[in-house]
Motif scaffolding. Structure first.
Motif, mmCIF file in Angstrom:
data_model
loop_
_atom_site.group_PDB
_atom_site.id
_atom_site.type_symbol
_atom_site.label_atom_id
_atom_site.label_comp_id
_atom_site.label_asym_id
_atom_site.label_seq_id
_atom_site.Cartn_x
_atom_site.Cartn_y
_atom_site.Cartn_z
ATOM 1 N N SER A 35 -15.686 16.494 -12.565
ATOM 2 C CA SER A 35 -14.701 16.236 -13.617
ATOM 3 C C SER A 35 -13.607 15.336 -13.037
ATOM 4 N N HIS A 36 -12.849 14.727 -13.915
ATOM 5 C CA HIS A 36 -11.768 13.836 -13.467
ATOM 6 C C HIS A 36 -10.773 14.564 -12.550
ATOM 7 N N PRO A 37 -10.323 15.775 -12.935
ATOM 8 C CA PRO A 37 -9.405 16.495 -12.029
ATOM 9 C C PRO A 37 -10.031 16.794 -10.663
ATOM 10 N N GLU A 38 -11.334 17.078 -10.637
ATOM 11 C CA GLU A 38 -12.003 17.329 -9.358
ATOM 12 C C GLU A 38 -12.032 16.078 -8.485
ATOM 13 N N ILE A 39 -12.258 14.938 -9.105
ATOM 14 C CA ILE A 39 -12.282 13.679 -8.350
ATOM 15 C C ILE A 39 -10.902 13.388 -7.773
ATOM 16 N N VAL A 40 -9.870 13.578 -8.586
ATOM 17 C CA VAL A 40 -8.497 13.359 -8.121
ATOM 18 C C VAL A 40 -8.160 14.341 -7.000
ATOM 19 N N ASP A 41 -8.578 15.586 -7.135
ATOM 20 C CA ASP A 41 -8.325 16.579 -6.086
ATOM 21 C C ASP A 41 -9.022 16.205 -4.776
ATOM 22 N N LYS A 42 -10.254 15.698 -4.866
ATOM 23 C CA LYS A 42 -10.957 15.259 -3.656
ATOM 24 C C LYS A 42 -10.204 14.106 -2.980
ATOM 25 N N LEU A 43 -9.727 13.164 -3.786
ATOM 26 C CA LEU A 43 -8.946 12.053 -3.225
ATOM 27 C C LEU A 43 -7.665 12.568 -2.583
ATOM 28 N N CYS A 49 -1.177 6.851 -7.979
ATOM 29 C CA CYS A 49 -2.074 6.171 -7.032
ATOM 30 C C CYS A 49 -3.495 6.716 -7.131
ATOM 31 N N TYR A 50 -3.606 8.032 -7.248
ATOM 32 C CA TYR A 50 -4.936 8.624 -7.371
ATOM 33 C C TYR A 50 -5.588 8.214 -8.697
ATOM 34 N N GLN A 51 -4.803 8.210 -9.773
ATOM 35 C CA GLN A 51 -5.321 7.793 -11.079
ATOM 36 C C GLN A 51 -5.758 6.333 -11.029
ATOM 37 N N ASP A 52 -4.944 5.475 -10.407
ATOM 38 C CA ASP A 52 -5.301 4.053 -10.276
ATOM 39 C C ASP A 52 -6.566 3.873 -9.444
ATOM 40 N N THR A 53 -6.724 4.701 -8.429
ATOM 41 C CA THR A 53 -7.923 4.626 -7.592
ATOM 42 C C THR A 53 -9.169 4.926 -8.415
ATOM 43 N N VAL A 54 -9.114 5.959 -9.225
ATOM 44 C CA VAL A 54 -10.261 6.309 -10.076
ATOM 45 C C VAL A 54 -10.508 5.207 -11.096
#
Length: 158
Positions: free
Chosen positions: A126-134, A145-150
């Motif tokens: 999920s999007h929150p999981e991807i942001v958490d991994k980053l 920054c994390y949102q921009d990275t995704v």
């Protein structure tokens, strides 16, 4: 949605596509491209990033500059690419050692963009999981920054 075929050279008949496209991308060949306006847009975008970077935390500032340089160098307006922004614009607030560390960390985050985008597009996480991994791999950046990275990763991975 109705599209005007003459608005874009790739919409012409098949036999004229290559010729039309080469005319379209050549600098100064399209009377619809106002080079002064394009340069004003580049200058304004560059100034906005510099202003934001000078007011941001160091990691966020480094990420904003590296992100701008990377994406606008490849995907900016037609013509020659804009000059990259040098991280030394931050020297009035941070030391060279701090800037170099931030550059290294921001580049590492930016390098994980493709994988983050691929994971998002394939819906592996999920999007929150991807942001958490980053966030776990690259601590200290803002949520933006994390949102921009995704977001950039989704663009690169599509």
């Amino acid at each position: 949605m109705l599209v005007n075929a003459s608005a874009h050279p790739l919409m012409y008949g098949h036999h004229r596509r290559i010729e039309a496209f080469s005319l379209w991308v050549r600098r100064g060949q399209d009377p619809m491209i106002d080079e002064q306006h394009v340069e004003q847009l580049r200058t304004a975008a560059r100034a906005k990033v510099v202003t934001e970077a000078r007011n941001a935390k160091l990691l966020d500032a480094a990420f904003a500059i590296i992100s701008h340089n990377s994406s606008h160098q490849r995907f900016g307006p037609l013509g020659e690419g804009p000059l990259p922004i040098d991280l030394r614009v931050l020297r009035d607030r941070f030391s060279e050692v701090q800037i170099e560390d931030a550059r290294r960390r921001a580049r590492a985050l930016f390098q994980d963009a493709f994988q983050a985008g691929e994971d998002a597009l394939a819906q592996r996480f999920s999007h929150p999981e991807i942001v958490d991994k980053l966030r776990q791999r690259h601590p200290g950046f803002s949520d933006k920054c994390y949102q921009d990275t995704v977001r950039q990763g989704c663009f690169l991975a599509r």
